[in-house]
Design a protein around this motif. Structure first.
Motif, PDB file in Angstrom:
ATOM      1  N   GLY A  56      -2.920   0.088  -0.555  1.00 54.15           N
ATOM      2  CA  GLY A  56      -2.806  -1.336  -0.281  1.00 54.15           C
ATOM      3  C   GLY A  56      -1.472  -1.897  -0.743  1.00 54.15           C
ATOM      4  O   GLY A  56      -0.877  -2.750  -0.065  1.00 54.15           O
ATOM      5  N   GLY A  57      -0.995  -1.419  -1.887  1.00 48.28           N
ATOM      6  CA  GLY A  57       0.299  -1.862  -2.376  1.00 48.28           C
ATOM      7  C   GLY A  57       1.430  -1.453  -1.448  1.00 48.28           C
ATOM      8  O   GLY A  57       2.358  -2.232  -1.190  1.00 48.28           O
ATOM      9  N   VAL A  58       1.360  -0.245  -0.930  1.00 47.95           N
ATOM     10  CA  VAL A  58       2.383   0.231   0.015  1.00 47.95           C
ATOM     11  C   VAL A  58       2.359  -0.594   1.293  1.00 47.95           C
ATOM     12  O   VAL A  58       3.401  -1.028   1.799  1.00 47.95           O
ATOM     13  CB  VAL A  58       2.167   1.726   0.332  1.00 47.95           C
ATOM     14  CG1 VAL A  58       3.080   2.168   1.476  1.00 47.95           C
ATOM     15  CG2 VAL A  58       2.432   2.572  -0.907  1.00 47.95           C
ATOM     16  N   LEU A  59       1.159  -0.825   1.836  1.00 49.26           N
ATOM     17  CA  LEU A  59       1.045  -1.637   3.040  1.00 49.26           C
ATOM     18  C   LEU A  59       1.525  -3.069   2.800  1.00 49.26           C
ATOM     19  O   LEU A  59       2.155  -3.688   3.670  1.00 49.26           O
ATOM     20  CB  LEU A  59      -0.406  -1.651   3.524  1.00 49.26           C
ATOM     21  CG  LEU A  59      -0.962  -0.310   4.027  1.00 49.26           C
ATOM     22  CD1 LEU A  59      -2.436  -0.448   4.395  1.00 49.26           C
ATOM     23  CD2 LEU A  59      -0.162   0.204   5.212  1.00 49.26           C
ATOM     24  N   GLY A  60       1.241  -3.586   1.604  1.00 43.99           N
ATOM     25  CA  GLY A  60       1.699  -4.922   1.259  1.00 43.99           C
ATOM     26  C   GLY A  60       3.212  -5.017   1.199  1.00 43.99           C
ATOM     27  O   GLY A  60       3.799  -6.032   1.597  1.00 43.99           O
ATOM     28  N   ARG A  61       3.856  -3.973   0.724  1.00 45.91           N
ATOM     29  CA  ARG A  61       5.319  -3.959   0.696  1.00 45.91           C
ATOM     30  C   ARG A  61       5.866  -3.979   2.129  1.00 45.91           C
ATOM     31  O   ARG A  61       6.829  -4.701   2.419  1.00 45.91           O
ATOM     32  CB  ARG A  61       5.821  -2.720  -0.057  1.00 45.91           C
ATOM     33  CG  ARG A  61       5.666  -2.819  -1.576  1.00 45.91           C
ATOM     34  CD  ARG A  61       6.214  -1.557  -2.254  1.00 45.91           C
ATOM     35  NE  ARG A  61       7.605  -1.336  -1.878  1.00 45.91           N
ATOM     36  CZ  ARG A  61       8.656  -1.918  -2.482  1.00 45.91           C
ATOM     37  NH1 ARG A  61       8.464  -2.741  -3.503  1.00 45.91           N
ATOM     38  NH2 ARG A  61       9.886  -1.653  -2.089  1.00 45.91           N
ATOM     39  N   PHE A  62       5.272  -3.194   3.014  1.00 42.04           N
ATOM     40  CA  PHE A  62       5.713  -3.214   4.417  1.00 42.04           C
ATOM     41  C   PHE A  62       5.487  -4.597   5.034  1.00 42.04           C
ATOM     42  O   PHE A  62       6.320  -5.093   5.796  1.00 42.04           O
ATOM     43  CB  PHE A  62       4.971  -2.151   5.226  1.00 42.04           C
ATOM     44  CG  PHE A  62       5.599  -0.792   5.160  1.00 42.04           C
ATOM     45  CD1 PHE A  62       6.894  -0.582   5.614  1.00 42.04           C
ATOM     46  CD2 PHE A  62       4.905   0.297   4.646  1.00 42.04           C
ATOM     47  CE1 PHE A  62       7.485   0.676   5.565  1.00 42.04           C
ATOM     48  CE2 PHE A  62       5.490   1.555   4.583  1.00 42.04           C
ATOM     49  CZ  PHE A  62       6.780   1.741   5.048  1.00 42.04           C
ATOM     50  N   TRP A  63       4.359  -5.201   4.713  1.00 44.13           N
ATOM     51  CA  TRP A  63       4.054  -6.546   5.202  1.00 44.13           C
ATOM     52  C   TRP A  63       5.140  -7.532   4.771  1.00 44.13           C
ATOM     53  O   TRP A  63       5.613  -8.339   5.568  1.00 44.13           O
ATOM     54  CB  TRP A  63       2.692  -6.962   4.664  1.00 44.13           C
ATOM     55  CG  TRP A  63       2.202  -8.308   5.119  1.00 44.13           C
ATOM     56  CD1 TRP A  63       2.342  -8.850   6.362  1.00 44.13           C
ATOM     57  CD2 TRP A  63       1.484  -9.255   4.328  1.00 44.13           C
ATOM     58  NE1 TRP A  63       1.745 -10.095   6.392  1.00 44.13           N
ATOM     59  CE2 TRP A  63       1.216 -10.368   5.170  1.00 44.13           C
ATOM     60  CE3 TRP A  63       1.034  -9.264   3.009  1.00 44.13           C
ATOM     61  CZ2 TRP A  63       0.525 -11.493   4.709  1.00 44.13           C
ATOM     62  CZ3 TRP A  63       0.337 -10.367   2.553  1.00 44.13           C
ATOM     63  CH2 TRP A  63       0.085 -11.466   3.400  1.00 44.13           C
ATOM     64  N   SER A  64       5.556  -7.424   3.522  1.00 43.86           N
ATOM     65  CA  SER A  64       6.586  -8.315   2.998  1.00 43.86           C
ATOM     66  C   SER A  64       7.923  -8.072   3.686  1.00 43.86           C
ATOM     67  O   SER A  64       8.652  -9.022   4.013  1.00 43.86           O
ATOM     68  CB  SER A  64       6.724  -8.120   1.481  1.00 43.86           C
ATOM     69  OG  SER A  64       5.489  -8.341   0.824  1.00 43.86           O
ATOM     70  N   ILE A  65       8.255  -6.799   3.911  1.00 42.50           N
ATOM     71  CA  ILE A  65       9.527  -6.464   4.553  1.00 42.50           C
ATOM     72  C   ILE A  65       9.566  -6.985   5.984  1.00 42.50           C
ATOM     73  O   ILE A  65      10.614  -7.402   6.492  1.00 42.50           O
ATOM     74  CB  ILE A  65       9.759  -4.938   4.523  1.00 42.50           C
ATOM     75  CG1 ILE A  65      10.006  -4.474   3.081  1.00 42.50           C
ATOM     76  CG2 ILE A  65      10.931  -4.543   5.407  1.00 42.50           C
ATOM     77  CD1 ILE A  65      11.238  -5.088   2.444  1.00 42.50           C
ATOM     78  N   LEU A  66       8.423  -6.984   6.666  1.00 37.00           N
ATOM     79  CA  LEU A  66       8.377  -7.512   8.027  1.00 37.00           C
ATOM     80  C   LEU A  66       8.863  -8.961   8.073  1.00 37.00           C
ATOM     81  O   LEU A  66       9.494  -9.396   9.040  1.00 37.00           O
ATOM     82  CB  LEU A  66       6.964  -7.418   8.589  1.00 37.00           C
ATOM     83  CG  LEU A  66       6.446  -6.021   8.947  1.00 37.00           C
ATOM     84  CD1 LEU A  66       4.998  -6.112   9.418  1.00 37.00           C
ATOM     85  CD2 LEU A  66       7.305  -5.372  10.014  1.00 37.00           C
ATOM     86  N   TYR A  67       8.560  -9.707   7.031  1.00 40.30           N
ATOM     87  CA  TYR A  67       8.932 -11.121   7.003  1.00 40.30           C
ATOM     88  C   TYR A  67      10.368 -11.331   6.513  1.00 40.30           C
ATOM     89  O   TYR A  67      11.114 -12.113   7.106  1.00 40.30           O
ATOM     90  CB  TYR A  67       7.965 -11.915   6.111  1.00 40.30           C
ATOM     91  CG  TYR A  67       6.679 -12.266   6.810  1.00 40.30           C
ATOM     92  CD1 TYR A  67       6.484 -13.526   7.360  1.00 40.30           C
ATOM     93  CD2 TYR A  67       5.650 -11.335   6.932  1.00 40.30           C
ATOM     94  CE1 TYR A  67       5.312 -13.855   8.016  1.00 40.30           C
ATOM     95  CE2 TYR A  67       4.467 -11.661   7.583  1.00 40.30           C
ATOM     96  CZ  TYR A  67       4.305 -12.918   8.122  1.00 40.30           C
ATOM     97  OH  TYR A  67       3.140 -13.238   8.778  1.00 40.30           O
ATOM     98  N   PHE A  92       3.085  -6.349  -4.918  1.00 37.78           N
ATOM     99  CA  PHE A  92       2.451  -5.152  -4.367  1.00 37.78           C
ATOM    100  C   PHE A  92       2.883  -3.878  -5.095  1.00 37.78           C
ATOM    101  O   PHE A  92       2.122  -2.915  -5.158  1.00 37.78           O
ATOM    102  CB  PHE A  92       2.723  -5.070  -2.875  1.00 37.78           C
ATOM    103  CG  PHE A  92       2.016  -6.138  -2.078  1.00 37.78           C
ATOM    104  CD1 PHE A  92       0.633  -6.158  -2.020  1.00 37.78           C
ATOM    105  CD2 PHE A  92       2.717  -7.146  -1.432  1.00 37.78           C
ATOM    106  CE1 PHE A  92      -0.046  -7.149  -1.318  1.00 37.78           C
ATOM    107  CE2 PHE A  92       2.065  -8.136  -0.729  1.00 37.78           C
ATOM    108  CZ  PHE A  92       0.667  -8.141  -0.673  1.00 37.78           C
ATOM    109  N   SER A  93       4.082  -3.881  -5.653  1.00 34.45           N
ATOM    110  CA  SER A  93       4.492  -2.750  -6.488  1.00 34.45           C
ATOM    111  C   SER A  93       3.612  -2.663  -7.730  1.00 34.45           C
ATOM    112  O   SER A  93       3.177  -1.576  -8.136  1.00 34.45           O
ATOM    113  CB  SER A  93       5.963  -2.903  -6.904  1.00 34.45           C
ATOM    114  OG  SER A  93       6.816  -2.854  -5.781  1.00 34.45           O
ATOM    115  N   THR A  94       3.323  -3.809  -8.333  1.00 33.04           N
ATOM    116  CA  THR A  94       2.455  -3.849  -9.509  1.00 33.04           C
ATOM    117  C   THR A  94       1.046  -3.387  -9.166  1.00 33.04           C
ATOM    118  O   THR A  94       0.408  -2.661  -9.939  1.00 33.04           O
ATOM    119  CB  THR A  94       2.422  -5.275 -10.088  1.00 33.04           C
ATOM    120  OG1 THR A  94       3.754  -5.712 -10.385  1.00 33.04           O
ATOM    121  CG2 THR A  94       1.591  -5.316 -11.360  1.00 33.04           C
ATOM    122  N   ILE A  95       0.552  -3.803  -8.008  1.00 30.86           N
ATOM    123  CA  ILE A  95      -0.781  -3.379  -7.569  1.00 30.86           C
ATOM    124  C   ILE A  95      -0.847  -1.859  -7.415  1.00 30.86           C
ATOM    125  O   ILE A  95      -1.832  -1.222  -7.808  1.00 30.86           O
ATOM    126  CB  ILE A  95      -1.149  -4.083  -6.252  1.00 30.86           C
ATOM    127  CG1 ILE A  95      -1.422  -5.564  -6.502  1.00 30.86           C
ATOM    128  CG2 ILE A  95      -2.363  -3.415  -5.594  1.00 30.86           C
ATOM    129  CD1 ILE A  95      -1.648  -6.380  -5.245  1.00 30.86           C
TER     130      ILE A  95
END
Length: 205
Positions: A56-67, A92-95
């Protein structure tokens, strides 16, 4: 203070700082074990939750980069993950690190690693914001007044219907994602070597 007096945060220094922190944590990861045994389904459940948090943290980082894409330090992004906190990449890194700790089965180790990473990332975020405040002035002050730095405020999520993203930035951040995904096999291998007695360990609840 003029924007020319403050430069953007040194990203190479940020990466090197995180590498040092990870090196410091290696002995704790390798040579500790849960102080209280967790049997059967409970341990499997905790490990599964940890794995899901890493992913989930990895996917969240990608989500953030998309924006944010290649627009980092070029505008005050307030959409998507940036509507719930000012530094979602650090959230997301912390997660992911928290999830890795759960995979290892030690509550103390999980808290130590997560707190250490959060402290470092929060400090880095503070330094980055010195530039952002000088660059964008009232616009960033207004954003910061209603949006927490790292801890999310989900109730204020907002996003436009259409988002454009930079493929080059997404591709470059793929290698950062691999670092976090590597926590999955590292956690499994570490536990295997501990189980067969290949690593000397001391209990840490």
């Amino acid at each position: 203070m003029s924007s020319s007096a403050i430069l953007p945060a040194n990203q190479k220094r940020r990466i090197n700082t995180l590498r040092v922190v990870m090196l410091v944590m290696i002995p704790l990861v390798l040579f500790t074990r849960p102080g209280l045994p967790l049997y059967g389904g409970l341990m499997d459940f905790i490990e599964s939750v940890g794995m899901l948090l890493v992913i989930g943290g990895v996917l969240g980082r990608f989500w953030s980069i998309l924006y944010i894409g290649s627009r980092k330090n070029a505008l005050v992004m307030r959409d998507g993950p940036y509507s719930i906190c000012r530094h979602p990449l650090y959230l997301f890194s912390t997660i992911s690190v928290f999830g890795f700790g759960l995979m290892l089965g030690s509550l103390v180790l999980t808290m130590v690693m997560t707190a250490l990473i959060f402290y470092v990332l929060n400090d880095i975020a503070s330094k980055e914001e010195q530039f952002l405040r000088s660059e964008f002035g009232p616009a960033y002050e207004e954003y910061a007044a209603v949006t927490p730095r790292i801890m999310p405020k989900f109730s204020q999520f907002s996003s436009p219907a259409t988002v454009t993203f930079d493929t080059g930035t997404l591709r470059r951040n793929f290698f950062d994602a691999l670092v976090f995904l590597s926590l999955l096999p590292i956690g499994e291998m570490t536990e295997h070597f501990k189980d067969i007695g290949a690593l000397p360990t001391f209990p840490l609840f």
